[in-house]
Motif scaffolding. Sequence first.
Motif, mmCIF file in Angstrom:
data_model
loop_
_atom_site.group_PDB
_atom_site.id
_atom_site.type_symbol
_atom_site.label_atom_id
_atom_site.label_comp_id
_atom_site.label_asym_id
_atom_site.label_seq_id
_atom_site.Cartn_x
_atom_site.Cartn_y
_atom_site.Cartn_z
ATOM 1 N N LYS A 1 0.565 -1.106 0.111
ATOM 2 C CA LYS A 1 -0.007 0.100 0.129
ATOM 3 C C LYS A 1 0.650 1.188 -0.200
ATOM 4 C CE LYS A 1 -3.596 -2.585 2.550
ATOM 5 N NZ LYS A 1 -4.302 -2.283 3.919
ATOM 6 N N GLN B 1 -15.396 -0.500 -2.861
ATOM 7 C CA GLN B 1 -15.949 -1.300 -3.169
ATOM 8 C C GLN B 1 -17.740 0.003 -3.096
ATOM 9 O OE1 GLN B 1 -16.564 -2.420 1.201
ATOM 10 N NE2 GLN B 1 -14.221 -3.346 1.478
ATOM 11 N N ASP C 1 -6.986 0.529 1.769
ATOM 12 C CA ASP C 1 -8.112 -0.187 1.401
ATOM 13 C C ASP C 1 -9.007 -0.411 1.764
ATOM 14 O OD1 ASP C 1 -6.681 -1.936 -0.904
ATOM 15 O OD2 ASP C 1 -5.720 -3.513 0.914
ATOM 16 N N SER C 2 -8.698 1.317 2.231
ATOM 17 C CA SER C 2 -10.144 0.861 3.623
ATOM 18 C C SER C 2 -10.029 2.496 3.828
ATOM 19 C CB SER C 2 -10.217 -0.069 4.943
ATOM 20 O OG SER C 2 -8.484 0.539 5.330
ATOM 21 N N ARG D 1 -7.951 2.339 -4.937
ATOM 22 C CA ARG D 1 -8.012 0.725 -4.728
ATOM 23 C C ARG D 1 -9.162 0.058 -3.572
ATOM 24 N NH1 ARG D 1 -2.242 -1.079 -3.447
ATOM 25 N NH2 ARG D 1 -1.176 -1.396 -5.715
ATOM 26 N N MET D 2 -9.994 1.590 -3.363
ATOM 27 C CA MET D 2 -10.768 2.006 -2.524
ATOM 28 C C MET D 2 -12.250 2.043 -3.409
ATOM 29 S SD MET D 2 -9.865 4.353 0.731
ATOM 30 C CE MET D 2 -11.878 3.934 1.684
ATOM 31 N N ASP E 1 -6.380 2.412 6.481
ATOM 32 C CA ASP E 1 -5.805 2.740 6.249
ATOM 33 C C ASP E 1 -5.355 4.401 6.021
ATOM 34 O OD1 ASP E 1 -5.709 0.309 5.955
ATOM 35 O OD2 ASP E 1 -5.973 0.265 3.736
#
Lengths: 466, 427
Positions: free
Chosen positions: A30, A107, A59-60, A104-105, A63
Amino acid sequence: MSTRAGSKAPSAPPVFSLAAELTRLLGPRKVLSNLSERLNYRYDAIAFGETPLCVVLPDSTADVVIAVKAARAAGMPIVGRGAASGLSGGAAPTEPGLVISFTRMTQLSIDPVLREAIAQAGVITLSVTEAAKPFGLIYPPDPASFRTSTIGGNLAENAGGPLCFKYGVTGDYVQGLEFVDADGEVHSLTRDAYDLAGLLIGSEGTLGLITQATLRLTTPPQFTRTLMAHFAEVGQCAEAVSAAIAAGAVPSKLEFMDRACTNAIEDYLHLGLPREAEALLLVDTDGNDLETVEEERALVEAACRNAGGTVRRAESDAEAAQLWQARRSVSPALGRIRPQRMNEDIVVPRSVLPEVVREIRALGDASGLHLVQFGHIGDGNLHPNILFDPRTESLEAVHELAHEVARVAIRHGGVLSGEHGIGSMKLAFMREAVDAGTLAALWRVKHALDPHGALNPGKVLPAEEA
Amino acid sequence: MNNEIRTHHPDGQGELMAHAVDACVHCGFCLPACPTYALLGEEMDSPRGRIVLMKEVLEGALPLFEATPYLDRCLGCVGCVTACPSGVPYGELITSFRGWSEPQRQRPLLQKVTRAAVLTLLPRPGLFRAGASVGRFAKPLSPLLPQALRAPLDLLPRTLEPAQPLPALTPAEGVRRGRVALLSGCAQQVLTPNFNSATVRVLSRNGRDVVVPPTQGCCGAAAMHTGARPLALQQARRNLNVFEETQVDAVVSNAAGCGAGLKEYPMLLAGEGEADENRARALAAQVQDISEYLGKLLEQGELEPFLPTSRPLKVAYHDACHLAHAQGIRSAPRALLRAIPGVTVLEVPQGDLCCGSAGTYNLEQPDLAGQLGDLKARNVMATGAEYVVSGNVGCHTQLQSHLTRLGSPIRVLHTVELLDMAYRGQL
Ligand SMILES: Cc1cc2nc3c(=O)[nH]c(=O)nc-3n(C[C@H](O)[C@H](O)[C@H](O)COP(=O)(O)OP(=O)(O)OC[C@H]3O[C@@H](n4cnc5c(N)ncnc54)[C@H](O)[C@@H]3O)c2cc1C
Ligand code: SF4
Ligand code: SF4
């Protein structure tokens, strides 16, 4: 080697200690710290900025919190970044620091009952509508960059698009959002009480980092009709638009491009567009009642003919789709004419559109530079672009012309940023466009939410007078 | 994009690269078209990122070795070229860049050996056949080998079809309406010999004399795209000599990669003197993919009609990158398939995304190639088709191996094989 970051200055240079600390906290996947990697996170779609010292790809939300806290401790500025399709230099750092890239986030979930999408910041705009489609729903905000741009970037710029004339801009679809503040605290906001969410929308990463949004979905219109009209002069096109709207038509999209745009697109897509026309107008009318939709199209058609235009109806969905792909490609296709450009994003009252496009055209013709215009003409949102080659054309002349164009907008009661934001590109015009008292108020808001001045410094607000 | 490349590289190849970088307005429209960006989500593995990296290296601002991991992951699929409204010739940029950078690179021994082996074996069908036969017997050893050696073994078919030698001239059936030369390709002569036989039959049935010059050699695309420019130049010059002598209406290729390779000769020979540049342009203008050539006949109403299928048949069409993106050929193969009475053509979801075969990619980036192959195979299976056809041997082996691995019964064919079967009433 790394010590726990704190207010005590570490002995290693900050770049190494920050990257090392973040790698320790988040793992190597990351965190990017090689030069080749960092070089790629210094630009957006219009400007190159300072190479960041470190890049984090979270990712979240957790993070993001870790990254913000570590950067705070190291005293580093933080720039949020989506797909870097921005057109005002927003994601291009003005000083070396940390870039947090949200790609990359991704969702995304759809709640068909509540008619909501819950999207992480890195979700690609178009994928919201694609995910909603199986439930018979759509997400209308449609910036031309919607295959690339992220929801986080859209919120940060309050992005608009062709559909926004009828359906509203990004901010109109945000029911709530989650953001990480300058100290690394997470907040969830809805649109009631103080509309802090509304403040974050359009704040270009200068007030907080948006990590997630709850977006309102709606049902798509059952019928859509498309037409194209072309004109021998740009002012006629603007007159047709004003007349059509005055006659009661509420088209869902009303887009304009001038001759240079049409030719650049023809070179790319070979659709057989009229290369000789000075202005091209693309119009959609839509709704659930076919008769009304057809009537509205007829109103627009008549207005175009009265203004001296030639009208062609799209005969099929495929033809309409091609025309809209053409419209979306305008901005990058201009790269075929000159490698560099200065782009503007003015909004003027619809009543003065014909004068404004004519005055801007005249300024361009008189300057000897390549000036082109296109935009969401229904909202009075125009993108005059000056195309130039820095090796052969004077940058000063380009800036001068850009300034002149901005003045036309301001003189006619317009504003400088419709949808692309101020970023760093339009900072110089801010003092002319916003009075000193208002600027001071904006600075007080900035200080309240970002007391350390760490979030995307050098953007939106011109430096405070001492 | 502003750049100083011309100052550092004042030659023909430098001009090509500078022009490509100039044309990029870093808008990011190409990001969603890029398979590596889709898998990795990092700017360095996107077309825009790679353009910036190449610019920095060419300007001397970034050491080559720092950029190579990302540039090596580029498939050369040129999906980004289709997506780019600004007309950036990315394919020319990466190819020229690889030609310029390869001589300066230090590669580990194993990589050197596999690269040399590929570039030596490919152009020599005899040797390649021998290698492939040995490889078949080594297949059971595959799990024990390093990945660089395992990947090519996994792709080899369990049985090799017998060779199908082609006559130097196959006369037209019926009235003679033209004369074409066939580019016979390298790997496909060994792996899929029926591609060429089917092509010759279909062309002959359409009144064409088909010449297969025996002295033709590898098109040079593999060498060109892996940066072995001197070898590529040598191979190109040989083919220029051979095909200039054939006196034909068109040079037909049934391998998308090779056809694109011949069409790229003007780029390869840029800076090699005006005479060579002109010869390259003349040959490139003659080259046509088989589907392009037959598609024109269909359009002009001159194509011999196909026999109807015995039952309704669903055929998925897979766009080979080197047909769709590199040569812009999308509608002709679909139109040809639709011209077979009884065939329904199905589109593969995410059809623009490369299958991961991409020349030597399976050997050099087996992990990413595998992920892309898996994704493509699943998308093909989602169509519910009975056959999947494409116009390239690389895609063919990749689809075959991943569909087999997933236990799918879908048959993989070259477009022209299906047309041939339709002519022979075998569908
Ligand atoms: C060809 C082309 C056409 C375009 N057409 C349109 C159009 O029709 N309408 C329109 O409105 N725009 C348009 N744009 C501009 C651009 O696409 C939009 O501004 C878009 O919203 C940017 O999204 P992004 O993800 O690329 O953000 P970026 O460019 O990465 O960032 C934009 C700004 O948002 C901030 N930011 C990004 N993510 C976050 C986050 N998660 N939290 C906080 N701040 C964040 C950045 O710091 C920066 O200031 C176009 C751009 C291009 C290149
Ligand atoms: S789409 Fe073209 S111009 Fe835009 S970033 Fe990609 S290569 Fe550059
Ligand atoms: S050629 Fe393919 S892999 Fe390479 S940058 Fe372009 S789209 Fe990506």
